[in-house]
Design an enzyme around this catalytic site. Structure first.
Site, PDB file in Angstrom:
ATOM      1  N   LEU A  25       0.816  -1.209   0.000  1.00  0.00           N
ATOM      2  CA  LEU A  25       0.000   0.000   0.000  1.00  0.00           C
ATOM      3  C   LEU A  25       0.851   1.262   0.000  1.00  0.00           C
ATOM      4  O   LEU A  25       0.545   2.219  -0.717  1.00  0.00           O
ATOM      5  CB  LEU A  25      -0.937  -0.012   1.212  1.00  0.00           C
ATOM      6  CG  LEU A  25      -1.851   1.204   1.352  1.00  0.00           C
ATOM      7  CD1 LEU A  25      -2.830   1.281   0.181  1.00  0.00           C
ATOM      8  CD2 LEU A  25      -2.600   1.175   2.678  1.00  0.00           C
ATOM      9  N   THR A  53       9.496   6.690   3.451  1.00  0.00           N
ATOM     10  CA  THR A  53      10.379   6.008   4.391  1.00  0.00           C
ATOM     11  C   THR A  53      10.377   4.502   4.160  1.00  0.00           C
ATOM     12  O   THR A  53       9.356   3.907   3.805  1.00  0.00           O
ATOM     13  CB  THR A  53       9.985   6.280   5.857  1.00  0.00           C
ATOM     14  OG1 THR A  53       8.803   5.539   6.197  1.00  0.00           O
ATOM     15  CG2 THR A  53       9.753   7.758   6.101  1.00  0.00           C
ATOM     16  N   LYS A  59      16.580  -0.858   0.829  1.00  0.00           N
ATOM     17  CA  LYS A  59      15.171  -0.812   0.440  1.00  0.00           C
ATOM     18  C   LYS A  59      14.801   0.567  -0.099  1.00  0.00           C
ATOM     19  O   LYS A  59      14.013   0.691  -1.035  1.00  0.00           O
ATOM     20  CB  LYS A  59      14.289  -1.168   1.630  1.00  0.00           C
ATOM     21  CG  LYS A  59      14.323  -2.640   2.019  1.00  0.00           C
ATOM     22  CD  LYS A  59      13.371  -2.921   3.172  1.00  0.00           C
ATOM     23  CE  LYS A  59      13.357  -4.400   3.526  1.00  0.00           C
ATOM     24  NZ  LYS A  59      12.426  -4.680   4.653  1.00  0.00           N
ATOM     25  N   SER A 215      -5.824   3.279   8.812  1.00  0.00           N
ATOM     26  CA  SER A 215      -6.349   2.267   9.726  1.00  0.00           C
ATOM     27  C   SER A 215      -6.696   1.009   8.941  1.00  0.00           C
ATOM     28  O   SER A 215      -6.082   0.705   7.924  1.00  0.00           O
ATOM     29  CB  SER A 215      -7.565   2.825  10.472  1.00  0.00           C
ATOM     30  OG  SER A 215      -8.086   1.887  11.385  1.00  0.00           O
ATOM     31  N   TYR A 238      -2.957  -6.361  16.600  1.00  0.00           N
ATOM     32  CA  TYR A 238      -3.119  -5.528  15.405  1.00  0.00           C
ATOM     33  C   TYR A 238      -4.470  -4.830  15.428  1.00  0.00           C
ATOM     34  O   TYR A 238      -4.559  -3.609  15.236  1.00  0.00           O
ATOM     35  CB  TYR A 238      -2.988  -6.390  14.147  1.00  0.00           C
ATOM     36  CG  TYR A 238      -3.256  -5.636  12.866  1.00  0.00           C
ATOM     37  CD1 TYR A 238      -2.261  -4.872  12.269  1.00  0.00           C
ATOM     38  CD2 TYR A 238      -4.501  -5.688  12.246  1.00  0.00           C
ATOM     39  CE1 TYR A 238      -2.502  -4.175  11.090  1.00  0.00           C
ATOM     40  CE2 TYR A 238      -4.752  -5.009  11.072  1.00  0.00           C
ATOM     41  CZ  TYR A 238      -3.748  -4.249  10.497  1.00  0.00           C
ATOM     42  OH  TYR A 238      -4.007  -3.554   9.331  1.00  0.00           O
ATOM     43  N   LYS A 242      -5.340  -0.758  15.672  1.00  0.00           N
ATOM     44  CA  LYS A 242      -6.130  -0.034  14.674  1.00  0.00           C
ATOM     45  C   LYS A 242      -7.393   0.567  15.290  1.00  0.00           C
ATOM     46  O   LYS A 242      -7.848   1.637  14.870  1.00  0.00           O
ATOM     47  CB  LYS A 242      -6.484  -0.964  13.512  1.00  0.00           C
ATOM     48  CG  LYS A 242      -5.276  -1.375  12.674  1.00  0.00           C
ATOM     49  CD  LYS A 242      -4.511  -0.173  12.137  1.00  0.00           C
ATOM     50  CE  LYS A 242      -3.332  -0.559  11.269  1.00  0.00           C
ATOM     51  NZ  LYS A 242      -2.582   0.612  10.760  1.00  0.00           N
ATOM     52  N   THR A 296      -1.769  -7.446   0.202  1.00  0.00           N
ATOM     53  CA  THR A 296      -0.459  -6.965   0.636  1.00  0.00           C
ATOM     54  C   THR A 296       0.286  -8.108   1.314  1.00  0.00           C
ATOM     55  O   THR A 296      -0.266  -9.183   1.537  1.00  0.00           O
ATOM     56  CB  THR A 296      -0.582  -5.795   1.629  1.00  0.00           C
ATOM     57  OG1 THR A 296      -1.072  -6.289   2.890  1.00  0.00           O
ATOM     58  CG2 THR A 296      -1.531  -4.725   1.111  1.00  0.00           C
TER      59      THR A 296
END
Length: 450
Positions: A25, A53, A59, A215, A238, A242, A296
């Site tokens: 994402l 970032t 990376k 979120s 997780y 969120k 993802t």
């Protein structure tokens, strides 16, 4: 050049920070920022700087090459490809959001390097899952596909995951810090506060700087325990993180949270005293978004299982799910809309909810069966549609498929949510101040030992 000309030039330049951009994402948000900017900002003086970032230089360099390749393709269709390409700049930065020293270092580099930030998209995250309950997953997908691939109940995560030591002060001085909590919420919270001078300097023609929290559709208030705000005791860290993200963003403009929100928005250091006639710049606006359900790598799966997951997502979309964006590019729809739209556009979108006693909205990326995406209001447990008590007030919200078991918001539930927001903001500010003091002490100790 006069000060006004200089300000006008700066106003034509848009600076956006995106965390967690090396894949998924975050990378798609960067790509879509470029595409939407080139479509909507055509003046040759207007420029976009995307600061992204990643967790390592390797990376970052790889991501930079892929973004530059995307920019070349996006600019090729413009009447003057070279000029269009020259209006977009990418800057790679490193940060580990589970490491508060790394977050502080990034904040200092940003404040030294850039004149302002018009938006920060707080996207980077950690799932914390270690596996899948396969019998439960197979049964759920076979018998209740749309619900199970929207709000899954089969992911396995351990309780008590903590970060590595943040400082050299020792365990007797340094408290434990939840790993998922820090990566998803607290690291971003510290970063946003530290970047407040840049966000307050935003003079983008369409409004103040923006803090955009990414979120999840899975967030639900039932996963959050105010006495375990870091999610150390829960088996759903997780989802807890969120839910906390939702609460912070949706209650940030309420009178009950004002003392702690004002502290969060404050600037710790003023490089120059403000003149008596100079007005204090407005504090940033805070927004909440999610990408829908897209493919993802946050849940580690082998390639056959990953493509099986995508097939289930396609089927859910065909069966009427409004949230299965599937591609991360479609998932980037709502975050990019919040980052680049004129403030008047966002105000108009929220206006129907505010006119009916509501407030902030959780904007989600939604797709129809043909894959056409758009940002839409998302129903939130305890907050309903935009904080409006009772049933959905907009036709689009009423027609959109709801989570099974969802009920209309009551006045009592809203008051409970607002009170929870007050408690969460208080706890977060107390944690921020505590950790800033610990980091200051660790820096002083390191200097004395040098």
């Amino acid at each position: 050049m006069s000060d006004r000309d200089s300000q006008n030039d700066l106003g034509a330049k848009v600076f956006v920070l995106v965390t967690g951009a090396n894949s998924g994402l975050g990378f798609s948000i960067c790509c879509r920022l470029v595409d939407e900017f080139l479509k909507s900002h055509r003046h040759p003086r207007e420029s976009l700087t995307v600061i992204f970032t990643t967790r390592s230089t390797r990376k970052g360099n790889d991501t930079l090459l892929r973004l530059q390749d995307h920019l070349r393709r996006a600019s090729a269709s413009a009447s003057a490809p070279a000029a269009a390409s020259a209006r977009v700049t990418f800057v790679a930065e490193n940060v580990d959001l589970s490491n508060l020293v790394s977050v502080r270092a990034l904040s200092r580099r940003l404040n030294k390097t850039f004149p302002k930030l018009d938006a920060i998209v707080l996207n980077a995250g950690l799932g914390g899952w270690t596996g899948i309950n396969w019998p439960k997953a197979i049964w759920g997908v076979m018998t209740d596909l749309v619900h199970e691939v929207s709000w899954p109940s089969f992911k396995i995560a351990p309780a008590g995951m903590v970060t590595d030591a943040q400082t050299a002060l020792g365990d007797d001085k340094e408290p434990r810090l939840g790993a998922v909590f820090c990566a998803n919420v607290f690291g971003h919270y510290m970063l946003a506060h530290n970047a407040m001078p840049l966000l307050r300097h935003s003079d983008m023609l369409h409004g103040p700087g923006r803090i955009i929290w990414v979120s999840s559709l899975e967030a639900t208030v039932k996963h959050l325990d105010i006495d375990d705000i870091q999610g150390l005791r829960t088996l759903a860290p997780y989802e807890s993180s969120k839910a906390l993200t939702d609460i912070l963003a949706l209650t940030a403009d309420l009178p009950s949270t004002a003392p702690w929100v004002k502290s969060f928005y404050s600037v710790d250091e003023q490089p120059e005293p403000r003149k008596e006639t100079e007005l204090e710049p407005p504090h940033p606006n805070m927004f909440l978004t999610h990408p829908g359900i897209c493919g993802t790598g946050i849940l580690p799966l082998s390639w056959p299982l990953f493509y099986s997951m995508l097939a289930a997502f396609w089927l859910a979309r065909l069966l009427g799910s409004p949230w299965h964006t599937i591609s991360t590019y479609a998932g980037a729809c709502a975050p990019v809309w919040l980052a680049l739209s004129a403030q008047a556009v966002l105000d108009d979108a929220e206006a129907p909810y505010r006119r009916n006693g509501g407030g902030r909205v959780k904007w989600g990326s939604s797709c129809n069966r043909l894959g056409q995406d758009q940002p839409v209001c998302t129903e939130v447990d305890g907050w309903g549609y935009g904080g409006v008590v009772g049933p959905a007030i907009l036709e689009g919200d009423r027609r959109r498929r709801r989570k099974r078991g969802a009920v209309d918001l009551t006045a009592e539930e809203k008051l409970q949510y607002e009170d929870l927001g007050r408690k969460c903001w208080q706890r977060m500010e107390e944690l921020r101040i505590q950790w800033d003091e610990l980091l200051d002490e660790a820096e002083a100790q390191a200097k004395s030992e040098a």
